[in-house]
Design a protein around this motif. Sequence first.
Motif, PDB file in Angstrom:
ATOM      1  N   GLN A  48       9.039   1.014  -4.188  1.00  0.00           N
ATOM      2  CA  GLN A  48       8.493   1.098  -2.828  1.00  0.00           C
ATOM      3  C   GLN A  48       7.969  -0.263  -2.364  1.00  0.00           C
ATOM      4  O   GLN A  48       8.204  -0.685  -1.234  1.00  0.00           O
ATOM      5  CB  GLN A  48       7.361   2.131  -2.807  1.00  0.00           C
ATOM      6  CG  GLN A  48       6.768   2.377  -1.444  1.00  0.00           C
ATOM      7  CD  GLN A  48       5.565   3.313  -1.517  1.00  0.00           C
ATOM      8  OE1 GLN A  48       4.696   3.165  -2.360  1.00  0.00           O
ATOM      9  NE2 GLN A  48       5.537   4.289  -0.630  1.00  0.00           N
TER      10      GLN A  48
ATOM     11  N   LEU B 116       4.170  -1.410   4.308  1.00  0.00           N
ATOM     12  CA  LEU B 116       3.512  -0.633   3.260  1.00  0.00           C
ATOM     13  C   LEU B 116       2.028  -0.973   3.297  1.00  0.00           C
ATOM     14  O   LEU B 116       1.650  -2.139   3.137  1.00  0.00           O
ATOM     15  CB  LEU B 116       4.112  -0.975   1.894  1.00  0.00           C
ATOM     16  CG  LEU B 116       3.433  -0.321   0.695  1.00  0.00           C
ATOM     17  CD1 LEU B 116       3.574   1.205   0.748  1.00  0.00           C
ATOM     18  CD2 LEU B 116       4.015  -0.859  -0.607  1.00  0.00           C
TER      19      LEU B 116
ATOM     20  N   ARG C 223       8.359   4.089  -9.409  1.00  0.00           N
ATOM     21  CA  ARG C 223       8.388   4.382  -7.966  1.00  0.00           C
ATOM     22  C   ARG C 223       7.523   3.417  -7.153  1.00  0.00           C
ATOM     23  O   ARG C 223       7.885   3.046  -6.039  1.00  0.00           O
ATOM     24  CB  ARG C 223       7.989   5.827  -7.690  1.00  0.00           C
ATOM     25  CG  ARG C 223       6.559   6.195  -8.050  1.00  0.00           C
ATOM     26  CD  ARG C 223       6.370   7.708  -7.959  1.00  0.00           C
ATOM     27  NE  ARG C 223       5.011   8.132  -8.236  1.00  0.00           N
ATOM     28  CZ  ARG C 223       4.477   8.192  -9.456  1.00  0.00           C
ATOM     29  NH1 ARG C 223       5.186   7.818 -10.524  1.00  0.00           N
ATOM     30  NH2 ARG C 223       3.242   8.608  -9.636  1.00  0.00           N
ATOM     31  N   TYR C 224       6.388   3.006  -7.688  1.00  0.00           N
ATOM     32  CA  TYR C 224       5.532   2.067  -6.936  1.00  0.00           C
ATOM     33  C   TYR C 224       6.224   0.707  -6.805  1.00  0.00           C
ATOM     34  O   TYR C 224       6.140   0.062  -5.769  1.00  0.00           O
ATOM     35  CB  TYR C 224       4.177   1.910  -7.614  1.00  0.00           C
ATOM     36  CG  TYR C 224       3.384   3.193  -7.638  1.00  0.00           C
ATOM     37  CD1 TYR C 224       2.900   3.757  -6.454  1.00  0.00           C
ATOM     38  CD2 TYR C 224       3.142   3.866  -8.832  1.00  0.00           C
ATOM     39  CE1 TYR C 224       2.199   4.939  -6.462  1.00  0.00           C
ATOM     40  CE2 TYR C 224       2.433   5.059  -8.850  1.00  0.00           C
ATOM     41  CZ  TYR C 224       1.965   5.590  -7.667  1.00  0.00           C
ATOM     42  OH  TYR C 224       1.276   6.773  -7.672  1.00  0.00           O
TER      43      TYR C 224
END
Length: 190
Positions: free
Chosen positions: A71, A4, A67-68
């Motif tokens: 992830q 990421l 969501r962050y």
Amino acid sequence: MVTLFVNVCVREESRTLGLAKALLERLPGEVIELKLEEENLLPLNGERLARRDSLLAARQFGHGMFRYARQFAAADTVVVAAPYWDLSFPALLKTYMENVSVVGVSFDYSPEGIPFGLCRARHLYYVTTAGGPFQPDFGFRYLEALCRQYYGIPNCHLIAAEGLDILGNDPAAILEKARKALPGEEKSGQ
Ligand SMILES: Cc1cc2nc3c(=O)[nH]c(=O)nc-3n(C[C@H](O)[C@H](O)[C@H](O)COP(=O)(O)O)c2cc1C
């Protein structure tokens, strides 16, 4: 292997971004880039904090608000590229970390109240460039403490090029030296 790439660079000719790209070329696997400037990242205010609390109480970890955090927790490796601003990093990154720090997703607490990590990554690389002398205390060290004490990411690596805006210094030479000291192996054919 998924890396990421948290891109906090905002200038078109960003030197931090150039250094981070050189690092990414040396890391194995797929890269997923998150350009923070293009995300609609918002800091917590009263309304958002209350909404987050009720979602967490209902254990709705799949909600878009997290969501962050999901992830970040799922990445095999994390690379953060952030210029040195005001002895720290851009506020965008703090807002992002606020979004990532979600109990039940990126970390949790033991019955004794001790935080433990839920993140998969073993390594986080923090890439930065500074106009003058770089001090890690208020930027890198903060992120390192979050990784170690909350997220469960044990290895935080600092990659910094400093003194780029000091009159008489040669920024190209400083950046080249930093590039040569990067970890990992150069991919063949590059
Ligand atoms: C808003 C802002 C704040 C900055 N604050 C500092 C600072 O506190 N100390 C420093 O040495 N350089 C500071 N600089 C200079 C940057 O660290 C330096 O130019 C860096 O290489 C910029 O990274 P970039 O090329 O990736 O944008 C600042 C630059 C900006 C735009």
